[in-house]
Write an enzyme that holds these catalytic residues in place. Structure first.
Site, mmCIF file in Angstrom:
data_model
loop_
_atom_site.group_PDB
_atom_site.id
_atom_site.type_symbol
_atom_site.label_atom_id
_atom_site.label_comp_id
_atom_site.label_asym_id
_atom_site.label_seq_id
_atom_site.Cartn_x
_atom_site.Cartn_y
_atom_site.Cartn_z
ATOM 1 N N SER A 95 0.854 -1.193 0.000
ATOM 2 C CA SER A 95 0.000 0.000 0.000
ATOM 3 C C SER A 95 0.889 1.241 0.000
ATOM 4 C CB SER A 95 -0.940 0.010 1.213
ATOM 5 O OG SER A 95 -0.207 0.104 2.426
ATOM 6 N N GLY A 96 0.245 2.410 -0.085
ATOM 7 C CA GLY A 96 0.977 3.667 0.023
ATOM 8 C C GLY A 96 2.006 3.883 -1.057
ATOM 9 N N TYR B 62 8.748 7.448 16.110
ATOM 10 C CA TYR B 62 8.733 7.436 14.646
ATOM 11 C C TYR B 62 9.721 8.466 14.111
ATOM 12 C CZ TYR B 62 7.141 8.212 9.858
ATOM 13 O OH TYR B 62 7.102 8.371 8.495
#
Length: 307
Positions: free
Chosen positions: A20-21, A159
């Site tokens: 995905s993405g 992150y």
């Protein structure tokens, strides 16, 4: 030694995180340009669908199921690529899972998982790619970072820390390649602003609200930057005017830029609909979020109209 290919046609490209993405978009676009793509991710059924889609359009693709936190599985991606196509011209380390919230509200296990995937997983991919590149005398490694690589962002703490590590690794690798005289091996880092992809749906979330961010970019501009980097990589490639402006601002006014970014992140988070805490897809793949676009901008519009 072989020569570096000078066009997308007939390149052999490994795309990690391809279900995905950005990864999905880049793999499909590269295959349409004539590249042979090796697509890797945890969701094998989705990879198989992509192989069928690419094949129906005359392209060539190989699917490899892999969790990048396991170095043996990453090595298996490289082995499968060599066995099928004989070389690897480009390796795209499109690795990234998130956990959103105040640092102390996020379980320590989630922080650890982010490091295992975003940093260690990327290191495993870089190691497999560079060993192959050194053997064949050329190659391009593309690491997907973030504007968080340069501007640490509140509520995306670990992150952001892992993405800073990605940029640091890319810089170190380019210097080591120079020292070793491996001038035809390049390492580039893609640094997008917040982008509307399934990343937001897949991220663990401890904010109490649906995830969102101001002025999200369309994923297509990042997909195009990744494809462009296959032939013309840059050590640092901020994507879009917002990423470029943030990068420049942080170099000139780091403290102010970090405060402004943090305020924006908090304000936007509080505007989202209520959402119970969850771990998203960071441990196990989920069916939600299967496309290139994440549908986050459409949801944000609905939330804003409901205010």
């Amino acid at each position: 030694m072989s020569a570096r290919p000078d066009s997308l046609r007939n390149l052999v490209v490994v795309v990690v995180g391809a279900s995905s993405g950005f990864g999905r978009g880049a793999a499909i676009k590269l295959a349409a340009e004539g590249a042979s793509v090796v697509i890797a991710a945890r969701r094998k059924s989705m990879l198989d669908e992509m192989v069928s889609e690419i094949g129906s359009r005359g392209g060539s693709a190989l699917a490899v199921e892999a969790d990048v936190s396991d170095p043996a599985q990453v090595s298996a991606i490289a082995e499968a690529a060599i066995a099928r196509f004989g070389s690897i011209d480009v390796w795209i380390n499109n690795v990234g899972i998130g956990a959103i919230g105040y640092f102390w509200d996020i379980p320590i296990e989630d922080h650890s998982r982010l490091v295992d995937v975003n940093l260690k997983g990327l290191i495993y991919g870089a190691h497999a790619a560079l060993r192959q590149f050194a053997e064949q005398g050329y190659g391009t490694l593309i690491n997907t970072g973030s504007i968080d690589s340069e501007v640490p962002l509140a509520l995306q703490n670990t992150y952001a820390a892992t993405k800073a590590g990605v940029l640091s690794l890319s810089r170190s690798l380019n210097e080591e390649l120079r020292l070793a005289g491996l001038d035809d091996i390049k390492v580039g880092t893609i640094m997008p602003w917040a982008v509307d992809t399934p990343w937001w749906t897949h991220a663990a979330n401890y904010t109490g609200h649906e995830p969102r961010m101001a002025m999200m970019d369309d994923p297509e501009i990042v997909v195009d930057a990744i494809v462009r980097s296959c032939l013309t990589p840059k050590e640092e490639r901020p994507v879009g005017w917002k990423a470029k402006a943030s990068d420049m601002s942080h170099h000139l006014m780091p403290d102010l830029t970090e405060r402004m970014s943090a305020d924006i992140a908090k304000k936007e988070s509080e505007r989202g609909d209520d959402k119970a805490s969850h771990t998203g897809a960071i441990y196990h793949p989920i069916l939600d979020g299967m496309g290139v676009d994440g549908g986050i901008r459409a949801r944000m519009k609905r939330e804003d109209l409901a205010d």
